[in-house]
Scaffold this motif. Sequence first.
Motif, PDB file in Angstrom:
ATOM      1  N   VAL A  27       0.445  -1.534  -0.087  1.00  0.00           N
ATOM      2  CA  VAL A  27       0.294   0.086   0.051  1.00  0.00           C
ATOM      3  C   VAL A  27       1.277   1.124   0.048  1.00  0.00           C
ATOM      4  O   VAL A  27       0.553   2.106  -0.796  1.00  0.00           O
ATOM      5  CB  VAL A  27      -0.719  -0.041   1.347  1.00  0.00           C
ATOM      6  CG1 VAL A  27      -1.818   1.143   1.177  1.00  0.00           C
ATOM      7  CG2 VAL A  27      -1.654  -1.289   1.355  1.00  0.00           C
ATOM      8  N   ASP A  28       1.642   1.065   1.087  1.00  0.00           N
ATOM      9  CA  ASP A  28       2.432   2.479   1.008  1.00  0.00           C
ATOM     10  C   ASP A  28       4.364   1.386   1.535  1.00  0.00           C
ATOM     11  O   ASP A  28       4.256   0.742   1.843  1.00  0.00           O
ATOM     12  CB  ASP A  28       2.313   3.756   1.537  1.00  0.00           C
ATOM     13  CG  ASP A  28       2.041   3.949   2.725  1.00  0.00           C
ATOM     14  OD1 ASP A  28       2.508   2.907   4.267  1.00  0.00           O
ATOM     15  OD2 ASP A  28       0.438   4.400   3.253  1.00  0.00           O
ATOM     16  N   ASP A  29       4.782   2.476   1.893  1.00  0.00           N
ATOM     17  CA  ASP A  29       6.492   2.195   2.568  1.00  0.00           C
ATOM     18  C   ASP A  29       5.567   1.248   4.317  1.00  0.00           C
ATOM     19  O   ASP A  29       6.693   0.649   4.392  1.00  0.00           O
ATOM     20  CB  ASP A  29       6.943   3.332   2.967  1.00  0.00           C
ATOM     21  CG  ASP A  29       7.786   3.745   1.614  1.00  0.00           C
ATOM     22  OD1 ASP A  29       7.696   2.560   0.405  1.00  0.00           O
ATOM     23  OD2 ASP A  29       8.153   4.607   1.247  1.00  0.00           O
ATOM     24  N   ASN A  30       5.045   1.580   4.939  1.00  0.00           N
ATOM     25  CA  ASN A  30       5.015   0.939   6.115  1.00  0.00           C
ATOM     26  C   ASN A  30       3.182  -0.327   6.040  1.00  0.00           C
ATOM     27  O   ASN A  30       2.719  -0.046   6.796  1.00  0.00           O
ATOM     28  CB  ASN A  30       4.495   2.789   7.049  1.00  0.00           C
ATOM     29  CG  ASN A  30       5.966   3.293   7.154  1.00  0.00           C
ATOM     30  OD1 ASN A  30       6.489   2.991   7.006  1.00  0.00           O
ATOM     31  ND2 ASN A  30       5.486   4.662   6.988  1.00  0.00           N
ATOM     32  N   THR A  31       2.365   0.084   5.080  1.00  0.00           N
ATOM     33  CA  THR A  31       1.330  -0.875   4.886  1.00  0.00           C
ATOM     34  C   THR A  31       1.473  -2.001   4.215  1.00  0.00           C
ATOM     35  O   THR A  31       1.777  -1.283   3.201  1.00  0.00           O
ATOM     36  CB  THR A  31       0.572   0.122   4.902  1.00  0.00           C
ATOM     37  OG1 THR A  31       0.022   1.330   5.635  1.00  0.00           O
ATOM     38  CG2 THR A  31      -0.739  -0.843   5.229  1.00  0.00           C
ATOM     39  N   VAL A  32       1.210  -3.026   4.021  1.00  0.00           N
ATOM     40  CA  VAL A  32       1.021  -3.487   2.837  1.00  0.00           C
ATOM     41  C   VAL A  32      -0.629  -4.655   3.117  1.00  0.00           C
ATOM     42  O   VAL A  32      -0.779  -4.248   4.586  1.00  0.00           O
ATOM     43  CB  VAL A  32       2.108  -4.804   2.906  1.00  0.00           C
ATOM     44  CG1 VAL A  32       3.454  -4.080   2.508  1.00  0.00           C
ATOM     45  CG2 VAL A  32       1.793  -5.692   4.457  1.00  0.00           C
ATOM     46  N   LYS A  33      -0.905  -5.039   2.271  1.00  0.00           N
ATOM     47  CA  LYS A  33      -2.592  -5.627   2.293  1.00  0.00           C
ATOM     48  C   LYS A  33      -2.107  -7.308   1.799  1.00  0.00           C
ATOM     49  O   LYS A  33      -1.711  -7.674   1.324  1.00  0.00           O
ATOM     50  CB  LYS A  33      -3.644  -5.283   1.607  1.00  0.00           C
ATOM     51  CG  LYS A  33      -3.942  -3.617   2.345  1.00  0.00           C
ATOM     52  CD  LYS A  33      -5.792  -3.832   1.397  1.00  0.00           C
ATOM     53  CE  LYS A  33      -5.957  -2.205   2.027  1.00  0.00           C
ATOM     54  NZ  LYS A  33      -6.630  -2.806   3.030  1.00  0.00           N
ATOM     55  N   ALA A  34      -2.502  -8.309   2.477  1.00  0.00           N
ATOM     56  CA  ALA A  34      -2.523  -9.881   2.689  1.00  0.00           C
ATOM     57  C   ALA A  34      -3.735 -10.235   2.758  1.00  0.00           C
ATOM     58  O   ALA A  34      -4.719  -9.467   3.601  1.00  0.00           O
ATOM     59  CB  ALA A  34      -1.621  -9.906   3.215  1.00  0.00           C
ATOM     60  N   LYS A  35      -3.712 -11.459   1.814  1.00  0.00           N
ATOM     61  CA  LYS A  35      -5.588 -11.477   1.890  1.00  0.00           C
ATOM     62  C   LYS A  35      -4.790 -13.415   2.316  1.00  0.00           C
ATOM     63  O   LYS A  35      -4.488 -13.622   1.425  1.00  0.00           O
ATOM     64  CB  LYS A  35      -5.604 -12.106   0.278  1.00  0.00           C
ATOM     65  CG  LYS A  35      -7.266 -12.781   0.726  1.00  0.00           C
ATOM     66  CD  LYS A  35      -7.828 -12.990  -0.817  1.00  0.00           C
ATOM     67  CE  LYS A  35      -9.379 -13.739  -1.232  1.00  0.00           C
ATOM     68  NZ  LYS A  35     -10.310 -12.711  -2.461  1.00  0.00           N
TER      69      LYS A  35
END
Length: 152
Positions: free
Chosen positions: A77-85
């Motif tokens: 998402v950005d440098d500090n956030t990811v989305k995972a399924k």
Amino acid sequence: MPAAIFARLKNALLVLLVLWVSTTLATAASPSLGAIRPVGAQRGTEIEVTLSGARLGDAKEIFYYQPGITTVSLARVDDNTVKAKLKIAAAPLGLHDLRVRTASGISELRTFSVGALKDVSEVEPNNDFAAPQAIPMNVTVTGVADNEDVDY
């Protein structure tokens, strides 16, 4: 102060400075996993979770320490956030340990809860006693309880 003692003291301070700088730089590159939202899901489902913290933008995979959870997809998402399924198959009920591996290191350990009941999200605003959020029986409510937060 004799010159020999001064030279030893100077060398010792230089070594301490080098150790401090190298430790600081190593910590600065390591990823930090601060939160997982939502914090859990029902066994036998797939769910999208948001992993937030610091230096997570180059996440490569999620390490699981108990069987039953697998990563279907992982997106920055950005440098500090990811989305995972996540796919929660026949995972044992309870807390599951996980870490995020990035190109620069491995995050600290966090937990994710696997439950038997369907998850229902808290819906804001729900702080009016006259208009509470309706919640059916036999569910797990996922939400946030901030300081002095009153929910109905």
